[in-house]
Design an enzyme around this catalytic site. Structure first.
Site, PDB file in Angstrom:
ATOM      1  N   ASP A  96       0.716  -1.201   0.222  1.00  0.00           N
ATOM      2  CA  ASP A  96       0.178  -0.112   0.033  1.00  0.00           C
ATOM      3  C   ASP A  96       0.795   1.189   0.153  1.00  0.00           C
ATOM      4  O   ASP A  96       2.031   1.094   0.544  1.00  0.00           O
ATOM      5  CB  ASP A  96      -0.987  -0.052   1.209  1.00  0.00           C
ATOM      6  CG  ASP A  96      -0.312   0.032   2.513  1.00  0.00           C
ATOM      7  OD1 ASP A  96       0.741  -0.802   2.553  1.00  0.00           O
ATOM      8  OD2 ASP A  96      -0.766   0.705   3.570  1.00  0.00           O
ATOM      9  N   GLU A 141      -0.104  -1.082   5.617  1.00  0.00           N
ATOM     10  CA  GLU A 141       1.137  -0.748   6.556  1.00  0.00           C
ATOM     11  C   GLU A 141       1.014   0.721   6.848  1.00  0.00           C
ATOM     12  O   GLU A 141       1.352   1.135   8.043  1.00  0.00           O
ATOM     13  CB  GLU A 141       2.538  -0.939   5.833  1.00  0.00           C
ATOM     14  CG  GLU A 141       3.654  -0.833   6.670  1.00  0.00           C
ATOM     15  CD  GLU A 141       4.184   0.511   6.804  1.00  0.00           C
ATOM     16  OE1 GLU A 141       5.036   0.997   7.796  1.00  0.00           O
ATOM     17  OE2 GLU A 141       4.004   1.276   5.925  1.00  0.00           O
TER      18      GLU A 141
HETATM   19 ZN   LIG Z   1       6.717   2.189   3.986  1.00  0.00          ZN
END
Ligand SMILES: [Zn+2]
Length: 478
Positions: free
Chosen positions: A99, A175
């Site tokens: 992401d 994340e």
């Molecule tokens: Zn990162």
């Protein structure tokens, strides 16, 4: 025999590296073109899954049998295992996230999701954080599976020639927003995706030129985070008759008090970093770093402000104290109505050794009894600081391989002020190192590319890093 002659990458021919480097560039560009933005785009909420499927397809092409999971529908993470012969101990984990943070395109000189090549750089959101690294890890996996096939083996089930440990490839969703749909979920439900003798993750290992010396800070530690919502209670009233307990006025004072930097504290990891960096740097730079590490950090901070690049000064200041950044304010309903309520949200980043309770106590102490009485402080989210050993087998391979590829390079253990998926591997007992080997142009403002405008990575930097990462994997697992 020189160390360089023993590098596993030297066993592959120039044409193989040329092909691998070209694929690395193309894979990075392909991944950038998938807008796996977090929080997901309303018009395309499944792009993390699209990215995970893209990666799974590549792994399948390499001859592996990838697993793909959606912790939450549309939020894909992907994993594959390469086998060693089982005689070398626990696996090595190549960890990454797929992401990226949003990229409002107005101020970009290139479309953030086009993966354009210009002036030797790949532009786009994720170029450094961290699709370039995903592609580099995939490049190493590809070279390993090619070796298996060349030896007549099936990469899906047979040991890769020369590997004694397994290599795990795990690329996560989410994340950038707490990892509840990514590494946090995986650590709870599929710890086998993460269980390893050591992990390589984003951020460290990037060449940083300071005072003419090329440093490679290897990320061994990261600060923790604690975000708070502070509800400020004042009194509602008519704007024609100003009040001292206007919640906006009180919130402004809350912000003023919290924004004053706190005292410094040198943690063991920073002490090592500052000592090693000071030993490597000439004159004034060394004096400033030694000053930060020792008796009079205030004096050294003044010197930092006067002489140091503001980008480095900012990160150094953040690494020697617990920080508080007021980042959100909500208040007011109309210009002639005195607000009785306001909300301030603060982002606190804590050093190893600072607990959440201690951080909250600092906030209350900074508010003082008068303001604290008007405020309610609620924790929004907490992530503990993490730290891995600054020595030991994997760290030594990382540092040694850097020097073999850049004989004047100076690897040193470092902390970063932000958080990564290491928050979830470290509690599983996995030493986790930020290691994205890049030989950057000395002028490149790498730290400002993270989450910034015109995020980019140079093709040459990637080409240099690929054999470095390959050698690290071969050496640690061989
Ligand atoms: Zn990162």
């Amino acid at each position: 025999m020189t160390a360089e002659a023993t590098l596993p990458s030297r066993a592959l021919d120039v044409a193989t590296w040329e092909r691998a480097a070209n694929r690395l560039v193309e894979t990075t560009r392909d991944l950038i073109r998938i807008p796996s933005v977090n929080p997901p785009l309303a018009e395309a909420p499944d792009q993390e899954l699209v990215a995970a499927r893209h990666i799974a397809d590549l792994l399948r092409d390499f001859g592996l049998v990838p697993e793909l999971l959606e912790a939450v529908p549309g939020r894909g993470s992907v994993h594959a295992r390469l086998r060693g012969d089982g005689t070398g101990g626990e696996p090595l984990l190549l960890l990454s996230h797929l992401d990226v943070v949003p990229a409002p395109s107005e101020r970009w000189s290139h479309d953030p999701f086009a993966g354009e090549l210009a002036d030797g750089y790949i532009y786009g959101r994720g170029a450094v954080d961290m699709k370039g690294m995903v592609a580099m890890e995939l490049g190493v996996v590809r070279l390993l599976t090619d070796a298996a096939r060349a030896a007549g083996r099936d990469p899906a089930s047979d040991p890769i020639p020369g590997l004694r440990r397994d290599v795990l490839f795990t690329c996560t969703a989410d994340e950038e927003a707490g990892a509840a749909a990514g590494a946090k979920w995986i650590a709870e439900h599929r710890p086998d995706w993460l269980a390893a003798a050591g992990a390589l993750n984003e951020c460290g290992g990037v060449a940083t030129t300071v005072a003419g010396r090329r440093l490679y800070p290897i990320q061994v530690a990261e600060k923790g985070y604690a975000a708070y919502r502070i509800a400020v209670r004042g009194t509602w009233g008519h704007g024609s008759m100003p009040r001292d307990d206007n919640a906006v006025v009180l919130a402004a004072e809350v912000i003023r008090r919290l924004a004053v930097p706190g005292p410094t504290r040198i943690t063991p990891v920073m002490e090592r970093f500052l000592e090693q960096a000071a030993a490597a740097l000439p004159g004034e730079a060394a004096t400033i770093l030694r000053g930060l590490a020792t008796d009079a950090p205030e004096h050294a901070e003044a010197a930092l402000a006067a002489t140091c690049d503001p980008m480095y000064a900012r990160v150094l200041r953040a690494l020697i104290r617990d920080t508080i950044s007021p980042d959100v304010v909500h208040a007011g309903v109309k210009y002639n109505v005195i607000p009785g309520d306001a909300e301030v949200q603060v982002d606190c980043r804590v050093l190893p050794g600072t607990t959440e309770a201690e951080m909250r106590a600092v906030i209350e102490q900074k508010l003082g009894p008068d303001l604290a009485a008007a405020c309610e402080v609620d924790l929004l989210v907490f992530g503990a600081p993490v730290e891995s050993p600054s020595d030991g087998p994997l760290y030594d391979v990382l540092a040694g391989t850097i020097v073999d590829h850049d004989p004047v390079g100076i690897p040193l253990p470092a902390m970063v002020p932000f958080g990564t998926d290491a928050k979830f591997t470290r509690p599983l007992g996995v030493p986790t190192y930020g290691f994205f080997p890049l030989m950057l142009d000395p002028e490149e403002r790498f730290l400002e590319r993270f989450h910034g405008v015109d995020e980019r990575v140079s093709v040459e930097a990637l080409r240099w890093g690929l054999p470095v990462l390959y050698d690290v994997v071969r050496r640690f697992c061989g």
